[in-house]
Design a protein around this motif. Sequence first.
Motif, PDB file in Angstrom:
ATOM      1  N   SER A  14       0.838  -1.195   0.000  1.00  0.00           N
ATOM      2  CA  SER A  14       0.000   0.000   0.000  1.00  0.00           C
ATOM      3  C   SER A  14       0.873   1.244   0.000  1.00  0.00           C
ATOM      4  N   LEU A  15       0.455   2.247  -0.756  1.00  0.00           N
ATOM      5  CA  LEU A  15       1.173   3.512  -0.849  1.00  0.00           C
ATOM      6  C   LEU A  15       0.217   4.661  -0.545  1.00  0.00           C
ATOM      7  N   ASP A  16       0.703   5.601   0.233  1.00  0.00           N
ATOM      8  CA  ASP A  16      -0.071   6.799   0.550  1.00  0.00           C
ATOM      9  C   ASP A  16       0.852   7.988   0.316  1.00  0.00           C
ATOM     10  N   SER A  17       0.769   8.558  -0.882  1.00  0.00           N
ATOM     11  CA  SER A  17       1.678   9.629  -1.280  1.00  0.00           C
ATOM     12  C   SER A  17       1.014  10.992  -1.059  1.00  0.00           C
ATOM     13  N   LYS A  18       1.731  11.879  -0.420  1.00  0.00           N
ATOM     14  CA  LYS A  18       1.202  13.215  -0.105  1.00  0.00           C
ATOM     15  C   LYS A  18       1.499  14.206  -1.230  1.00  0.00           C
ATOM     16  N   ALA A  30      -1.224  14.112  -4.651  1.00  0.00           N
ATOM     17  CA  ALA A  30      -1.528  13.103  -3.639  1.00  0.00           C
ATOM     18  C   ALA A  30      -2.275  11.938  -4.290  1.00  0.00           C
ATOM     19  N   LYS A  32      -3.392   7.444  -3.442  1.00  0.00           N
ATOM     20  CA  LYS A  32      -3.315   6.213  -2.655  1.00  0.00           C
ATOM     21  C   LYS A  32      -3.451   5.027  -3.589  1.00  0.00           C
ATOM     22  N   LYS A  33      -2.617   4.016  -3.369  1.00  0.00           N
ATOM     23  CA  LYS A  33      -2.640   2.821  -4.198  1.00  0.00           C
ATOM     24  C   LYS A  33      -2.449   1.584  -3.326  1.00  0.00           C
ATOM     25  N   SER A  34      -3.038   0.490  -3.762  1.00  0.00           N
ATOM     26  CA  SER A  34      -2.855  -0.784  -3.086  1.00  0.00           C
ATOM     27  C   SER A  34      -2.711  -1.875  -4.133  1.00  0.00           C
ATOM     28  N   GLN A  87       0.443   7.024 -12.596  1.00  0.00           N
ATOM     29  CA  GLN A  87      -0.307   6.472 -11.471  1.00  0.00           C
ATOM     30  C   GLN A  87      -1.293   5.387 -11.882  1.00  0.00           C
TER      31      GLN A  87
END
Length: 213
Positions: A14-18, A30, A32-34, A87
């Motif tokens: 999981s990624l949570d990029s700001k 920003a 979010k990926k999983s 993305q």
Amino acid sequence: KATVSGGLRFDNRSLDSKEFKEGTFTKFKAFKKSFANISGSAGISYEPSDAVTLKANIARGFRAPAIAELASNGAHEGTNRYEYGDQNLKSETSLQLDAGIDVNYEHFSIGLAAFYNRMNDFIFYRKLESLLGGDSLVNVNGDYIPAFKFNQSDPKLIGFEASLDIHPHPLDWLHFENAVSFVRGRFDDAIDGSDNLPLIPAAKLASELRAAF
């Protein structure tokens, strides 16, 4: 005379990029990926005699896109590229079949192995074209750097490895080792007029004469 082995694993990333801004300009958005998938393998090794071993294996692989492949937006100083991430990239998956034979006698050893690897959604970077048809260039501090964007396509890899080790008795201290390897990577559909995968290594031949006293 046979040995069977196998394995199975599950991965989740999981990624949570700001968001990041340079002044009023949004450098990174920003998101979010999983990514989740299953990998596994099953193989068999069979010894018809003390000197000969036959091997076969089937494996399924998985790799989630790296953060750089998803979100790059800047110059890569080591390669002189300006890279754009994507993305929308999917996970890479692969299915590989390989087989080989090892022969070990008193005076020499021979090994031969071949593989076929089918990949889906292989991630690579592709050079961008300008609206005028040439290379797309980005001005970075006065220098114009070619632009690349991470992309995906379906390729296949075919290759083999072979080795020969000569160690004649009674000269146990002497070894003459030789190894050759080759891999061919091709896209299903040609990209910019070529179906060759980028950055595939050339065929390699290595020979070593070694003495241990």
